[in-house]
Write a protein that holds these residues in place. Structure first.
Motif, PDB file in Angstrom:
ATOM      1  N   MET A  53      69.623  55.427  41.702  1.00  0.00           N
ATOM      2  CA  MET A  53      70.292  54.353  40.980  1.00  0.00           C
ATOM      3  C   MET A  53      71.803  54.506  41.109  1.00  0.00           C
ATOM      4  SD  MET A  53      67.950  54.252  37.517  1.00  0.00           S
ATOM      5  CE  MET A  53      68.381  55.907  37.054  1.00  0.00           C
ATOM      6  N   ILE A  77      71.243  50.199  35.583  1.00  0.00           N
ATOM      7  CA  ILE A  77      70.008  49.420  35.719  1.00  0.00           C
ATOM      8  C   ILE A  77      68.810  50.368  35.813  1.00  0.00           C
ATOM      9  CG2 ILE A  77      68.757  47.814  37.208  1.00  0.00           C
ATOM     10  CD1 ILE A  77      71.436  46.634  38.015  1.00  0.00           C
ATOM     11  N   ASP A  78      67.765  50.070  35.026  1.00  0.00           N
ATOM     12  CA  ASP A  78      66.486  50.791  35.004  1.00  0.00           C
ATOM     13  C   ASP A  78      66.579  52.154  34.329  1.00  0.00           C
ATOM     14  OD1 ASP A  78      65.200  48.711  36.325  1.00  0.00           O
ATOM     15  OD2 ASP A  78      65.575  49.559  38.310  1.00  0.00           O
ATOM     16  N   ALA A  79      67.735  52.557  33.810  1.00  0.00           N
ATOM     17  CA  ALA A  79      67.832  53.851  33.134  1.00  0.00           C
ATOM     18  C   ALA A  79      67.071  53.821  31.818  1.00  0.00           C
ATOM     19  CB  ALA A  79      69.285  54.221  32.892  1.00  0.00           C
ATOM     20  N   THR A  80      66.311  54.875  31.553  1.00  0.00           N
ATOM     21  CA  THR A  80      65.639  55.024  30.263  1.00  0.00           C
ATOM     22  C   THR A  80      66.383  56.009  29.361  1.00  0.00           C
ATOM     23  OG1 THR A  80      64.214  56.773  31.141  1.00  0.00           O
ATOM     24  CG2 THR A  80      63.394  54.496  31.250  1.00  0.00           C
ATOM     25  N   THR A 118      75.011  46.539  33.651  1.00  0.00           N
ATOM     26  CA  THR A 118      76.138  47.313  34.177  1.00  0.00           C
ATOM     27  C   THR A 118      77.469  46.940  33.548  1.00  0.00           C
ATOM     28  OG1 THR A 118      76.324  45.727  36.008  1.00  0.00           O
ATOM     29  CG2 THR A 118      74.998  47.716  36.390  1.00  0.00           C
ATOM     30  N   ASP A 143      65.808  57.437  35.141  1.00  0.00           N
ATOM     31  CA  ASP A 143      64.619  56.619  34.893  1.00  0.00           C
ATOM     32  C   ASP A 143      63.432  57.569  34.796  1.00  0.00           C
ATOM     33  OD1 ASP A 143      62.521  54.891  34.788  1.00  0.00           O
ATOM     34  OD2 ASP A 143      63.046  53.766  36.596  1.00  0.00           O
ATOM     35  N   LEU A 145      60.410  56.920  34.285  1.00  0.00           N
ATOM     36  CA  LEU A 145      59.178  56.390  34.856  1.00  0.00           C
ATOM     37  C   LEU A 145      59.058  56.725  36.338  1.00  0.00           C
ATOM     38  CD1 LEU A 145      59.153  52.888  33.117  1.00  0.00           C
ATOM     39  CD2 LEU A 145      57.968  54.973  32.428  1.00  0.00           C
ATOM     40  N   THR A 146      60.154  56.695  37.044  1.00  0.00           N
ATOM     41  CA  THR A 146      60.136  56.939  38.492  1.00  0.00           C
ATOM     42  C   THR A 146      60.760  58.280  38.873  1.00  0.00           C
ATOM     43  OG1 THR A 146      62.283  55.863  38.817  1.00  0.00           O
ATOM     44  CG2 THR A 146      60.313  54.462  38.892  1.00  0.00           C
ATOM     45  N   LYS A 148      63.894  58.686  39.180  1.00  0.00           N
ATOM     46  CA  LYS A 148      65.151  58.415  39.865  1.00  0.00           C
ATOM     47  C   LYS A 148      66.342  58.717  38.951  1.00  0.00           C
ATOM     48  CE  LYS A 148      63.345  54.758  42.893  1.00  0.00           C
ATOM     49  NZ  LYS A 148      63.488  53.335  43.297  1.00  0.00           N
ATOM     50  N   SER A 150      70.892  58.490  38.739  1.00  0.00           N
ATOM     51  CA  SER A 150      72.142  58.016  39.322  1.00  0.00           C
ATOM     52  C   SER A 150      73.027  59.218  39.640  1.00  0.00           C
ATOM     53  CB  SER A 150      72.878  57.096  38.353  1.00  0.00           C
ATOM     54  OG  SER A 150      73.483  57.849  37.304  1.00  0.00           O
TER      55      SER A 150
END
Length: 562
Positions: A53, A77-80, A118, A143, A145-146, A148, A150
């Motif tokens: 990310m 984006i997509d960060a948990t 963002t 993230d 879930l994945t 991933k 940054s």
């Protein structure tokens, strides 16, 4: 679009009958190439090791505090969750990671929400940092879930100096240091400040002792240091395992060049002064030392000719000042400095004024520090002679009660040959009559700051009478409160709105304002009884449940929560 163009071109050529078969085949080949070229040019292969990310676009420091920091960052984006790492003592090297913090996205509240993640701003407070320290801090989005992540976004900052000392009470040869017992500490070091012979160089410190705090001292939050020199500047530092948590500079009472005389309640103060003034070394400096908890009685105290500077200094014992019951001070001749330090001065009513300056009396400074002054019928200081002169009048860290109830006000300056400055700072004024100051002469500077004013039974008609505008005037961070004996009050004796501001001051709702308002002051919606714990009986601490905005800023600092 290119395909459409080619087909149109073909039809035109056919229509003109100038196309042969081989030309047609060439054009069809070109058409196929164009069709292929219109596919997605970014449809490349990728290395999954770099499928991460984007890092936060914005990361900044909002506020640096001695033991905390507020940071601002934008979303990923997509960060948990967001992970923060702190490294102490370096600049963006992250060689000394001292803490890692995680903030879950579903627990965050946007400080400034935008249409995209963002651009949305978040703010977080991180506490339990060290004062006077450099930190590097970095943040990344994750993230869960994945798996991933940054990249990191990093910056560094310096925390300002911490101050856990709450109070330092100087004595003549000692000092009492107090600090917040909720803060961890291990030792206190103190030393004497030595003025360098070269004015452009900094003051040197002659360290005296590094004292390891005992369990009792830590429980009480108090250390008494002794064997200090009279009238001398000192510095104290409180530390926790080498981390500086507070610094305080102070000056012991009296004068280092004076003759020190320990006064007993049985002494006749006038005889003591006459004896020292009659020495061959006159004019002399004198420090009269009084012991806290004892009562000293005198009527008129006469400062004889031959005394250049005099200090009336009280050694506080168990938090109690010495009490001096008297009528007034009289000066036989011009002199330099007149200081009253940490004394409870109680007027016996034998004189309307505690100090009345007339004739050609001259002073450098007249000062009351750390005192309680009570029951003076008219003014603490009255100056009423065109020949009288003084550089400054200073009243600091004092409680002033029942003064001016017969008129004239706390200070009354009717005439003066020269008077440069007057300051009243960090004081509590309680039941003051007529006005705080009656000033009818030109003055270079007047300051009235961080004071708590409360009138319950006494009606003061105006706060200030300033017949001549001082060249510089500061009235700020004060609280004006109380029912004022049921009377309305004006800010001044006349309209000073063009040059007098009460910015930073507060006025409680039970103090009713007359026609001349407190310009720029904040009018509170609650009374003095709502604001203070017990103002009628002299407890001007703020009620904690009120969460008063002026806590730690306005009023006499002695009433602030530690």
């Amino acid at each position: 679009m290119f395909v459409q163009f080619v087909w149109i071109l073909i039809l035109v050529l056919l229509k003109l009958r100038i196309m042969k078969l081989n030309r047609l085949l060439i054009l069809l080949g070109l058409l196929n190439l164009l069709i292929v070229s219109c596919e997605d040019p970014n449809n490349w292969g990728y290395d999954p090791n770099y499928d991460n990310m984007y890092r936060p676009i914005h990361f900044d420091i909002v506020e640096e505090r001695p033991t905390s920091v507020i940071v601002s960052f934008t979303g990923v984006i997509d960060a948990t969750k967001y992970v923060f790492e702190f490294s102490e003592g370096d600049s963006l090297l992250f060689n000394n990671i001292v803490r890692t913090e995680t903030a879950l996205v579903d627990t965050l509240t946007a400080y400034k929400e935008e249409s995209t993640v963002t651009a949305t701003e978040y703010r977080l407070l991180f506490e339990d940092l060290h004062g006077t320290s450099r930190y590097s801090i970095r943040v990344k989005g994750v993230d869960d879930l994945t798996g991933k992540e940054s990249g990191w976004t990093a910056l560094c900052f310096d925390t300002p100096a911490e101050q856990i000392f709450t109070k330092v009470v100087p004595g003549i040869t000692s000092a009492t240091l107090q600090w917040d017992i909720e803060k961890e500490a291990t030792n206190i070091k103190y030393g004497q400040l030595i003025q360098n012979d070269e004015p452009e160089l900094d003051t040197d410190t002659l360290w005296i002792e590094d004292h390891q705090l005992t369990d009792t001292e830590l429980q009480n939050g108090q250390l008494v240091i002794s064997d200090l020199q009279i009238g001398t500047n000192y510095i104290a530092q409180i530390l926790n395992d080498g981390i500086l948590r507070g610094t305080y500079t102070f000056r012991t009472l009296g004068s280092s060049t004076s003759t020190l005389i320990n006064v007993t309640p049985q002494d006749d103060i006038n005889i003591v002064l006459a004896n020292v003034a009659g020495t061959v070394e006159a004019p002399v400096d004198v420090t009269l030392a009084f012991e806290g908890g004892l009562v000293y009685k005198a009527d008129e105290i006469i400062i004889p000719e031959g005394i250049k500077n005099i200090y009336l200094s009280g050694n506080i014992v168990n938090g109690i000042n010495p009490v001096l019951e008297m009528s007034k001070f009289t000066f036989s001749a011009p002199m330099g400095n007149f200081y009253v330090q940490y004394m409870d001065v109680l007027s016996n009513g034998g004189s309307q004024f505690l100090i009345e300056i007339g004739n050609g009396n001259c002073f450098t400074n007249i000062s009351f520090t750390g005192c309680t002054v009570r029951e003076v019928p008219r003014s603490i200081i009255r100056m009423n002679s065109n020949d009288a002169m003084a550089e400054s009048i200073n009243i600091d860290n004092c409680i002033l009660k029942n003064i001016g109830l017969s008129g004239y006000g706390l200070l009354n300056i009717g005439k003066a040959g020269t008077l440069n400055s007057i300051s009243i700072t960090d004081c509590t004024l309680w039941e003051i009559g007529d006005q705080i100051i009656d000033l009818r002469v030109a003055l270079s500077e007047f300051e009235f700051s961080n004071c708590t004013f409360y009138n319950n039974e006494t009606g003061i008609p105006k706060m200030f009478r300033l017949d001549k505008q001082p060249k510089m005037i500061t009235i700020t961070n004060c609280i004006f409160s109380g029912p004022n004996g049921g009377s309305k009050v004006n800010s001044g004796n006349s309209d000073y709105s063009g040059w007098l501001s009460y910015a930073g001051c507060y006025v409680t709702s039970d103090m009713v304002i007359d026609s001349r308002e407190f310009n720029d002051a904040i009018s509170l919606e609650y009374t003095s009884d709502d604001l203070f714990i017990d103002p009628t009986n002299g407890d001007f601490r703020f009620k904690p449940e009120l969460k008063f905005d002026g806590e730690g800023v306005a009023g006499d600092p002695r009433w602030w929560a530690n």
